[in-house]
Design a protein around this motif. Sequence first.
Motif, short mmCIF file in Angstrom:
data_model
loop_
_atom_site.label_atom_id
_atom_site.label_comp_id
_atom_site.label_asym_id
_atom_site.label_seq_id
_atom_site.Cartn_x
_atom_site.Cartn_y
_atom_site.Cartn_z
N LEU A 100 -30.42 -8.66 -20.58
CA LEU A 100 -29.71 -7.41 -21.33
C LEU A 100 -28.03 -7.51 -20.81
CD1 LEU A 100 -32.40 -5.18 -20.53
CD2 LEU A 100 -31.41 -5.36 -22.84
N VAL A 101 -27.83 -8.18 -19.52
CA VAL A 101 -26.35 -7.93 -19.22
C VAL A 101 -25.55 -8.98 -20.27
CG1 VAL A 101 -24.68 -8.56 -17.47
CG2 VAL A 101 -26.77 -6.91 -17.15
N ALA A 102 -26.39 -10.30 -20.53
CA ALA A 102 -25.49 -11.28 -21.00
C ALA A 102 -25.34 -10.93 -22.66
CB ALA A 102 -26.29 -12.51 -20.86
N VAL A 103 -26.21 -10.17 -23.43
CA VAL A 103 -26.14 -10.30 -24.77
C VAL A 103 -24.94 -9.54 -25.20
CG1 VAL A 103 -26.81 -7.52 -24.92
CG2 VAL A 103 -27.33 -8.99 -26.78
N ARG A 104 -24.14 -9.99 -26.29
CA ARG A 104 -22.76 -9.59 -26.72
C ARG A 104 -23.02 -8.18 -27.12
NH1 ARG A 104 -19.27 -11.95 -31.54
NH2 ARG A 104 -17.59 -10.40 -31.85
N TRP A 105 -22.75 -7.01 -26.33
CA TRP A 105 -22.56 -5.84 -26.52
C TRP A 105 -21.62 -5.20 -25.57
CZ3 TRP A 105 -27.33 -2.43 -25.00
CH2 TRP A 105 -27.30 -1.16 -25.60
N PHE A 106 -20.74 -4.73 -26.01
CA PHE A 106 -19.77 -3.97 -25.27
C PHE A 106 -19.38 -2.64 -25.58
CE2 PHE A 106 -18.87 -8.62 -25.25
CZ PHE A 106 -19.00 -8.99 -23.93
N GLY A 107 -18.94 -1.79 -24.61
CA GLY A 107 -18.50 -0.38 -24.84
C GLY A 107 -19.50 0.33 -24.20
N PRO A 108 -18.94 1.81 -24.10
CA PRO A 108 -19.68 2.60 -22.85
C PRO A 108 -21.18 2.72 -23.45
CG PRO A 108 -17.76 3.65 -24.07
CD PRO A 108 -17.92 2.23 -24.85
N ASN A 109 -21.78 2.60 -24.37
CA ASN A 109 -23.13 2.80 -24.72
C ASN A 109 -23.71 1.40 -24.00
OD1 ASN A 109 -23.09 5.25 -25.85
ND2 ASN A 109 -23.66 4.32 -27.85
N ALA A 110 -23.15 0.27 -24.19
CA ALA A 110 -23.55 -0.88 -23.89
C ALA A 110 -23.74 -1.10 -22.12
CB ALA A 110 -22.77 -2.21 -24.04
N VAL A 111 -22.60 -0.43 -21.38
CA VAL A 111 -22.48 -0.61 -20.11
C VAL A 111 -23.53 0.44 -19.45
CG1 VAL A 111 -21.11 0.53 -18.23
CG2 VAL A 111 -19.76 -1.18 -19.87
N ALA A 112 -23.76 1.55 -20.23
CA ALA A 112 -24.93 2.43 -19.76
C ALA A 112 -26.19 1.98 -19.70
CB ALA A 112 -24.67 3.80 -20.71
N ALA A 163 -26.59 -0.97 -17.22
CA ALA A 163 -26.77 -0.45 -15.82
C ALA A 163 -28.06 0.10 -15.68
CB ALA A 163 -25.51 0.82 -15.48
N HIS A 164 -28.47 0.73 -16.63
CA HIS A 164 -29.87 1.47 -16.53
C HIS A 164 -30.81 0.44 -16.59
CE1 HIS A 164 -33.09 4.48 -16.91
NE2 HIS A 164 -33.58 3.60 -18.29
N SER A 165 -30.86 -0.51 -17.34
CA SER A 165 -32.00 -1.55 -17.52
C SER A 165 -31.84 -2.26 -16.08
CB SER A 165 -31.84 -2.63 -18.59
OG SER A 165 -30.54 -3.22 -18.45
N GLY A 166 -30.87 -2.64 -15.37
CA GLY A 166 -30.67 -3.21 -14.22
C GLY A 166 -31.29 -2.18 -13.13
N ARG A 167 -31.26 -0.94 -13.20
CA ARG A 167 -31.66 0.00 -11.97
C ARG A 167 -33.14 0.11 -12.20
NH1 ARG A 167 -27.32 3.05 -13.68
NH2 ARG A 167 -28.68 4.39 -14.84
N LEU A 168 -33.62 -0.01 -13.51
CA LEU A 168 -34.81 0.32 -13.82
C LEU A 168 -35.64 -1.07 -13.32
CD1 LEU A 168 -36.94 1.98 -15.69
CD2 LEU A 168 -36.70 0.06 -17.27
N ALA A 169 -35.16 -2.19 -13.66
CA ALA A 169 -35.79 -3.44 -13.11
C ALA A 169 -35.93 -3.32 -11.52
CB ALA A 169 -35.09 -4.65 -13.56
#
Length: 194
Positions: free
Chosen positions: A36-48, A51-57
Motif C-alpha cells: 500500500l505504501v509503495a503504490v503510485r498514489w500521492f496526496g492527502p487521501n493517499a497519505v491518510a 497511514a491508516h493501513s499501516g496502523r491497522l496492520a
Amino acid sequence: MTVIRVDPHSVRAYGRGAQAAFDAMHASLVRLVDDLVAVRWFGPNAVACKAHSGRLAAEFAHRMHVDLAAMADAVRTSTSNIAAALGGGPIQLHIDQRPITPPAPVAVDHVDVDTAALEAMIPLVAQRFDELRGQLAAHLRLLQATDWEGAAKRTAVDAVGGFTTAAGVACDQAQHQLIGFLDQQVRAVVAADR
C-alpha cells in the motif's frame, strides 16, 4: 476410561509450527503495508489511507502477538502440568512477538495516482487477507494434531478455535474497510477526471 497423555515432542513441534504460522502472518501483514505504501498514489487521501493501513496492520499484528503468546502459555502450562503429574519435565514454548513498524507515507505537494495500480491493489489486499485466514486455520490444525489427549487439550482447542473465528472476522472487517476505501478513491478520481 479417560486417557490423559502428552507427547512433549509433539507439543514442541506444535510450538515451532505455531511460530512458523505466526511468522507467515507477520510477513503477510508487512507485505500488505509495504504494498500500500509503495503504490503510485500521492496526496492527502493517499497519505491518510497508507497511514491508516499501516496502523491497522500494526494493531492487528499486536493483537495476534498477544493472543498467540497467551495461547502458547496456556498450552505450555497445561501440558507441563500434565507431564509433571506423570513424572515428566516442563514443556517450553515461546512465541516471538516482533512488532510491525509501518513506514511513514511520503507527503508531497501534488496529487498523483495511477488508477490501474490502485485498482490492482484491491485483489492484492484480498490476497493478503486470504493468506492471514489460511495461516490462522493452519495454526488451529497444528494444535488439533498434537499428540495430546484429555480435557485440557479440548479446552485449548476450543479457545484457539474461538480466537481463530474472531481473528477471521477481524480480517474480514479490515479487508472490507481497506478495499472500500481504495475502491471509493478510484471511483472518485475517475469521475472527477471526466
